[in-house]
Scaffold this motif. Structure first.
Motif, PDB file in Angstrom:
ATOM      1  N   ILE A  49       0.838  -1.204   0.000  1.00 32.25           N
ATOM      2  CA  ILE A  49       0.000   0.000   0.000  1.00 32.25           C
ATOM      3  C   ILE A  49       0.872   1.253   0.000  1.00 32.25           C
ATOM      4  O   ILE A  49       0.609   2.221  -0.735  1.00 32.25           O
ATOM      5  N   ALA A  50       1.923   1.232   0.814  1.00 32.25           N
ATOM      6  CA  ALA A  50       2.835   2.378   0.875  1.00 32.25           C
ATOM      7  C   ALA A  50       3.511   2.618  -0.468  1.00 32.25           C
ATOM      8  O   ALA A  50       3.682   3.767  -0.902  1.00 32.25           O
ATOM      9  N   ALA A  51       3.901   1.536  -1.148  1.00 33.71           N
ATOM     10  CA  ALA A  51       4.561   1.666  -2.448  1.00 33.71           C
ATOM     11  C   ALA A  51       3.618   2.278  -3.484  1.00 33.71           C
ATOM     12  O   ALA A  51       4.030   3.108  -4.303  1.00 33.71           O
ATOM     13  N   LEU A  71       0.666   8.050   4.497  1.00 34.10           N
ATOM     14  CA  LEU A  71       1.608   7.016   4.939  1.00 34.10           C
ATOM     15  C   LEU A  71       1.779   7.041   6.463  1.00 34.10           C
ATOM     16  O   LEU A  71       1.839   5.989   7.107  1.00 34.10           O
ATOM     17  N   ALA A  72       1.875   8.240   7.043  1.00 30.93           N
ATOM     18  CA  ALA A  72       2.032   8.346   8.498  1.00 30.93           C
ATOM     19  C   ALA A  72       0.819   7.795   9.226  1.00 30.93           C
ATOM     20  O   ALA A  72       0.942   7.213  10.310  1.00 30.93           O
ATOM     21  N   VAL A 115       7.120   6.610   5.728  1.00 30.35           N
ATOM     22  CA  VAL A 115       7.027   7.974   5.228  1.00 30.35           C
ATOM     23  C   VAL A 115       8.224   8.293   4.339  1.00 30.35           C
ATOM     24  O   VAL A 115       8.110   9.010   3.341  1.00 30.35           O
ATOM     25  N   THR A 116       9.377   7.708   4.654  1.00 28.34           N
ATOM     26  CA  THR A 116      10.567   7.922   3.835  1.00 28.34           C
ATOM     27  C   THR A 116      10.449   7.227   2.484  1.00 28.34           C
ATOM     28  O   THR A 116      11.193   7.556   1.556  1.00 28.34           O
ATOM     29  N   PHE A 117       9.510   6.289   2.335  1.00 30.19           N
ATOM     30  CA  PHE A 117       9.209   5.737   1.013  1.00 30.19           C
ATOM     31  C   PHE A 117       8.889   6.864   0.034  1.00 30.19           C
ATOM     32  O   PHE A 117       9.194   6.773  -1.156  1.00 30.19           O
ATOM     33  N   TRP A 158       9.504  15.988   5.124  1.00 29.11           N
ATOM     34  CA  TRP A 158       8.188  15.363   4.955  1.00 29.11           C
ATOM     35  C   TRP A 158       7.808  14.531   6.176  1.00 29.11           C
ATOM     36  O   TRP A 158       6.634  14.465   6.566  1.00 29.11           O
ATOM     37  N   LEU A 159       8.782  13.877   6.786  1.00 28.62           N
ATOM     38  CA  LEU A 159       8.496  13.052   7.958  1.00 28.62           C
ATOM     39  C   LEU A 159       8.056  13.912   9.143  1.00 28.62           C
ATOM     40  O   LEU A 159       7.053  13.614   9.799  1.00 28.62           O
ATOM     41  N   LEU A 160       8.778  14.985   9.422  1.00 26.21           N
ATOM     42  CA  LEU A 160       8.463  15.801  10.592  1.00 26.21           C
ATOM     43  C   LEU A 160       7.099  16.471  10.479  1.00 26.21           C
ATOM     44  O   LEU A 160       6.342  16.519  11.445  1.00 26.21           O
TER      45      LEU A 160
END
Length: 451
Positions: free
Chosen positions: A11-13, A123-124, A136-138, A368-370
């Motif tokens: 799903i993330a991909a 994603l998060a 999230v780094t994906f 993007w992660l933060l």
């Protein structure tokens, strides 16, 4: 691998294909620009607008899509973005004038602005806390893959007539993949709960999480929502005293990310290598392909170790490495008259490659992660879109001004890269005093911190 974990990665991909389009449609201008300039004889200002149109569109997309994502859901907003990608690619590829090309690039930017906040947010919200950083780094990994693919397309099509048009047409393929794939992924369980669809949220969590953890996860989300229920969601809350630190993190991380010069490299590395003495466009493009390769490999490292090492240690290492490499590039251009042409090429190419490596393991994914982690659920859609807007706002000014500054003494003596070095050094202080460690914390635990 556990079946549920595998499904989460799949799903993330699929969702991260939005990042691939982000990377492709921002990176392709790097390799297409020499051929566009050759056909239309663009001035430095027109060149800045052709590049910057995507970024202006990104600002609009990020602002418009925050409330849409909260209203329509994370899934449907990504489907909308895929449709806009298809339209924008067609307009750009068929452009008969710089104005039409700029219009197509504005459309592409609109879609990029949407996915730049909606995909990390999605994603998060579907990820278990122990692998949230990796998932999230994906998105950042997909961006780097998209940039690499755009560079490879540029090299492959360089010898063809209308080569730059073929490069834009290639963007149809990932757009179609995103459009089709998003119909098969679930909606965010956190968004479903925010709309009172508890059973739907439970169904999604049962598909992705261990059964014994589902009730605990639901309880945490519902508790966070209950604490906020008596107050109506209001965008002005983002500027309240209790959220001052998250707001500063969201703005500051993207200021440092963009004014470290990353997109001057991503959009103009072909030109930078030409300034360093690489003769032909094809040779410069080949060196640029190396930028994409280093970017992708380094992001893979970040995906592997981000949740293991933590956010702050990676930022410290990455910022230190980017500062040293930017100073090296600046020195190479400053002393260009007193060193050999071969040494100038070595220092400029080597400096760019090392810079990309350290950026990709730190500042690249961290922004993007933060912004996907630090904001409360009730305003997360709007707040994340605001963070994305600042990304595009800063990106626009870096990208628009680079060709203008490069035509002045700042370009010849390395002054541009010294400015970027100073911003990165400021980033070390920013990390020390503002960024806090979120490794292993649930989104609800992070939200509790601000209370």
């Amino acid at each position: 691998m556990d079946r549920k974990l595998l499904l989460t990665y799949v799903i993330a991909a699929i969702a991260a294909t939005g990042g691939l389009l982000f990377g492709f449609d921002t990176g392709v201008i790097n390799v297409a620009l020499p051929f566009i300039k050759q056909e239309w004889n663009l001035s430095e200002t027109a060149e800045g607008w052709v590049v910057g149109a995507v970024l202006a569109g990104g600002m609009a997309g990020s602002l418009l899509s925050g409330r849409l994502a909260d209203g329509l859901g994370r899934k449907r907003i990504n489907i909308l973005a895929a449709i806009i990608f298809v339209v924008g690619s067609g307009i750009a590829a068929l452009a008969t004038s710089p104005g039409m090309l700029i219009a197509g690039r504005l459309f592409l930017g609109l879609a990029i602005g949407i996915v730049s906040f909606s995909v990390p947010l999605y994603l998060a919200e579907i990820a278990p806390s122990n692998i949230r950083g990796r998932l999230v780094t994906f998105f950042q990994l997909a961006i780097t893959l998209g940039i690499l693919i755009s560079y490879l397309c540029g090299y492959a099509f360089a010898g063809y007539e209308n080569s730059w048009r073929l490069m834009f047409w290639a963007g149809f393929i990932p757009a179609a993949l995103l459009l089709i794939g998003m119909f098969f992924v679930p909606e965010s369980p956190r968004w479903l709960l925010s709309k009172g669809r508890t059973q739907d949220a439970r169904t999604v969590l049962l598909r992705l999480h261990e059964t014994e953890a589902v009730d605990r996860e639901l309880g945490q989300i519902e508790q966070a929502m209950s604490d906020e229920r008596n107050r109506k969601a209001d965008w002005r809350e983002l500027f309240s005293a209790r959220l001052r630190i998250p707001l500063l993190i969201g703005i500051g991380i993207f200021f440092i990310q963009q004014f470290s010069g990353i997109n001057a490299v991503i959009y103009y590395s072909t030109r930078i290598f030409g300034m360093a003495g690489f003769g032909s466009s094809t040779t410069s493009i080949m060196a640029t392909v190396g930028v994409g390769v280093v970017n992708t490999i380094s992001t893979l490292i970040a995906v592997r170790f981000l949740d293991q090492w933590g956010r702050k240690p990676i930022l410290y290492v990455g910022l230190t490495g980017t500062a040293i490499s930017l100073a090296t590039i600046a020195a190479a251009f400053f002393f260009r008259e007193s060193i050999s042409p071969d040494l100038l090429k070595l220092l400029s190419v080597g400096g760019v490659y090392v810079y990309i490596m350290f950026f990709a393991i730190s500042l690249g994914p961290m922004g993007w992660l933060l912004i996907a982690e630090v904001y409360p659920l009730r305003i997360r859609g709007f707040a994340t879109s605001m963070g994305s807007f600042y990304h595009w706002f800063f990106d626009f000014w870096v990208s628009f001004t680079f060709p203008i500054m490069a035509a002045t003494s700042l370009g010849n003596n390395g002054g541009i890269f010294m400015i970027y070095t100073g911003v990165v050094l400021f980033g070390l202080l920013f990390t020390r005093f503002l960024v806090f460690e979120t490794k292993g914390m649930s989104l609800e635990a992070i939200e509790e911190r601000w209370k």
